[in-house]
Design a protein around this motif. Structure first.
Motif, PDB file in Angstrom:
ATOM      1  N   MET A   1       0.836  -1.178   0.000  1.00 46.62           N
ATOM      2  CA  MET A   1       0.000   0.000   0.000  1.00 46.62           C
ATOM      3  C   MET A   1       0.888   1.252   0.000  1.00 46.62           C
ATOM      4  N   PRO A   2       0.724   2.118  -0.996  1.00 45.66           N
ATOM      5  CA  PRO A   2       1.568   3.312  -1.057  1.00 45.66           C
ATOM      6  C   PRO A   2       1.232   4.284   0.068  1.00 45.66           C
ATOM      7  N   SER A   3       2.252   4.977   0.527  1.00 42.67           N
ATOM      8  CA  SER A   3       2.025   5.962   1.590  1.00 42.67           C
ATOM      9  C   SER A   3       1.345   7.194   1.002  1.00 42.67           C
ATOM     10  N   PRO A   4       0.523   7.878   1.800  1.00 43.48           N
ATOM     11  CA  PRO A   4      -0.180   9.063   1.293  1.00 43.48           C
ATOM     12  C   PRO A   4       0.793  10.215   1.034  1.00 43.48           C
ATOM     13  N   LYS A   5       0.384  11.108   0.141  1.00 46.54           N
ATOM     14  CA  LYS A   5       1.190  12.297  -0.143  1.00 46.54           C
ATOM     15  C   LYS A   5       1.302  13.169   1.101  1.00 46.54           C
ATOM     16  N   PRO A   6       2.470  13.725   1.351  1.00 47.47           N
ATOM     17  CA  PRO A   6       2.582  14.700   2.434  1.00 47.47           C
ATOM     18  C   PRO A   6       1.747  15.937   2.108  1.00 47.47           C
ATOM     19  N   ILE A   7       1.189  16.552   3.138  1.00 43.18           N
ATOM     20  CA  ILE A   7       0.425  17.782   2.978  1.00 43.18           C
ATOM     21  C   ILE A   7       1.122  18.865   3.786  1.00 43.18           C
ATOM     22  N   ILE A   8       1.409  19.988   3.141  1.00 47.51           N
ATOM     23  CA  ILE A   8       2.082  21.114   3.785  1.00 47.51           C
ATOM     24  C   ILE A   8       1.121  22.287   3.847  1.00 47.51           C
ATOM     25  N   ALA A   9       0.968  22.863   5.040  1.00 44.22           N
ATOM     26  CA  ALA A   9       0.115  24.042   5.228  1.00 44.22           C
ATOM     27  C   ALA A   9       0.967  25.301   5.100  1.00 44.22           C
ATOM     28  N   ILE A  10       0.480  26.265   4.320  1.00 43.54           N
ATOM     29  CA  ILE A  10       1.223  27.500   4.056  1.00 43.54           C
ATOM     30  C   ILE A  10       0.324  28.707   4.299  1.00 43.54           C
ATOM     31  N   ASP A  11       0.849  29.702   5.041  1.00 49.01           N
ATOM     32  CA  ASP A  11       0.194  31.003   5.167  1.00 49.01           C
ATOM     33  C   ASP A  11       0.640  31.825   3.964  1.00 49.01           C
ATOM     34  N   VAL A  12      -0.206  31.921   2.961  1.00 51.24           N
ATOM     35  CA  VAL A  12       0.144  32.599   1.713  1.00 51.24           C
ATOM     36  C   VAL A  12       0.319  34.100   1.918  1.00 51.24           C
ATOM     37  N   MET A  13      -0.317  34.663   2.932  1.00 56.98           N
ATOM     38  CA  MET A  13      -0.279  36.099   3.151  1.00 56.98           C
ATOM     39  C   MET A  13       0.883  36.529   4.059  1.00 56.98           C
ATOM     40  N   GLY A  14       1.628  35.578   4.591  1.00 54.36           N
ATOM     41  CA  GLY A  14       2.705  35.907   5.524  1.00 54.36           C
ATOM     42  C   GLY A  14       4.052  36.062   4.842  1.00 54.36           C
ATOM     43  N   GLY A  15       4.895  36.891   5.406  1.00 54.11           N
ATOM     44  CA  GLY A  15       6.250  37.049   4.888  1.00 54.11           C
ATOM     45  C   GLY A  15       6.405  38.241   3.970  1.00 54.11           C
ATOM     46  N   ASP A  16       7.651  38.513   3.625  1.00 53.45           N
ATOM     47  CA  ASP A  16       7.964  39.633   2.735  1.00 53.45           C
ATOM     48  C   ASP A  16       7.451  39.353   1.321  1.00 53.45           C
ATOM     49  N   ASP A  17       6.916  40.377   0.702  1.00 57.29           N
ATOM     50  CA  ASP A  17       6.424  40.316  -0.684  1.00 57.29           C
ATOM     51  C   ASP A  17       5.344  39.252  -0.904  1.00 57.29           C
ATOM     52  N   ALA A  18       4.590  38.982   0.149  1.00 56.42           N
ATOM     53  CA  ALA A  18       3.479  38.032   0.027  1.00 56.42           C
ATOM     54  C   ALA A  18       2.301  38.717  -0.654  1.00 56.42           C
ATOM     55  N   PRO A  19       1.490  38.045  -1.371  1.00 59.74           N
ATOM     56  CA  PRO A  19       1.507  36.608  -1.622  1.00 59.74           C
ATOM     57  C   PRO A  19       2.345  36.197  -2.834  1.00 59.74           C
ATOM     58  N   ASP A  20       2.831  37.161  -3.614  1.00 58.53           N
ATOM     59  CA  ASP A  20       3.583  36.852  -4.839  1.00 58.53           C
ATOM     60  C   ASP A  20       4.784  35.945  -4.584  1.00 58.53           C
ATOM     61  N   ALA A  21       5.624  36.322  -3.612  1.00 56.57           N
ATOM     62  CA  ALA A  21       6.840  35.556  -3.340  1.00 56.57           C
ATOM     63  C   ALA A  21       6.521  34.162  -2.810  1.00 56.57           C
ATOM     64  N   VAL A  22       5.463  34.053  -2.021  1.00 54.58           N
ATOM     65  CA  VAL A  22       5.090  32.754  -1.458  1.00 54.58           C
ATOM     66  C   VAL A  22       4.627  31.804  -2.563  1.00 54.58           C
ATOM     67  N   ILE A  23       3.742  32.276  -3.418  1.00 53.58           N
ATOM     68  CA  ILE A  23       3.249  31.450  -4.529  1.00 53.58           C
ATOM     69  C   ILE A  23       4.401  31.068  -5.460  1.00 53.58           C
ATOM     70  N   SER A  24       5.267  32.010  -5.776  1.00 56.43           N
ATOM     71  CA  SER A  24       6.421  31.723  -6.644  1.00 56.43           C
ATOM     72  C   SER A  24       7.351  30.692  -6.009  1.00 56.43           C
ATOM     73  N   GLY A  25       7.573  30.809  -4.715  1.00 59.50           N
ATOM     74  CA  GLY A  25       8.449  29.869  -4.016  1.00 59.50           C
ATOM     75  C   GLY A  25       7.896  28.452  -3.999  1.00 59.50           C
ATOM     76  N   ILE A  26       6.598  28.331  -3.765  1.00 57.80           N
ATOM     77  CA  ILE A  26       5.984  27.000  -3.775  1.00 57.80           C
ATOM     78  C   ILE A  26       6.050  26.404  -5.179  1.00 57.80           C
ATOM     79  N   GLU A  27       5.781  27.216  -6.174  1.00 59.33           N
ATOM     80  CA  GLU A  27       5.841  26.742  -7.563  1.00 59.33           C
ATOM     81  C   GLU A  27       7.255  26.265  -7.911  1.00 59.33           C
ATOM     82  N   LEU A  28       8.263  26.984  -7.455  1.00 58.49           N
ATOM     83  CA  LEU A  28       9.649  26.589  -7.674  1.00 58.49           C
ATOM     84  C   LEU A  28       9.942  25.244  -7.004  1.00 58.49           C
ATOM     85  N   PHE A  29       9.471  25.070  -5.787  1.00 52.86           N
ATOM     86  CA  PHE A  29       9.631  23.809  -5.071  1.00 52.86           C
ATOM     87  C   PHE A  29       8.986  22.650  -5.846  1.00 52.86           C
ATOM     88  N   LEU A  30       7.787  22.890  -6.374  1.00 51.29           N
ATOM     89  CA  LEU A  30       7.050  21.834  -7.072  1.00 51.29           C
ATOM     90  C   LEU A  30       7.697  21.408  -8.390  1.00 51.29           C
TER      91      LEU A  30
END
Length: 77
Positions: free
Chosen positions: A1-30
């Motif tokens: 039985m395959p293990s389930p996908k990990p789920i990561i919770a992200i505050d998209v509105m937090g941090g410098d240059d949010a939400p643009d930088a947060v969305i871009s960073g997650i996309e880069l990770f993916l």
């Protein structure tokens, strides 16, 4: 039985240059790691247009629309 996908919770509105930088960073990770899902917390009206432009993230995320914000001036009590 395959293990389930990990789920990561992200505050998209937090941090410098949010939400643009947060969305871009997650996309880069993916680009490197697609076997994960995200719960994106924040004001969806302020980042949905960015999510719509992504290649990977729109298919690996669930939005949790949050309109209320806790600012740095709010007392912890």
């Amino acid at each position: 039985m395959p293990s389930p996908k990990p789920i990561i919770a992200i505050d998209v509105m937090g941090g410098d240059d949010a939400p643009d930088a947060v969305i871009s960073g997650i996309e880069l990770f993916l680009k490197k790691c697609t076997d994960v899902s995200f719960l994106l917390f924040g004001d969806a009206d302020k980042f949905q247009h960015l999510l719509d432009k992504t290649k990977y993230l729109k298919n690996h995320s669930t939005i949790i629309d949050c309109k209320k914000v806790i600012s740095s001036e709010d007392k912890v009590v």
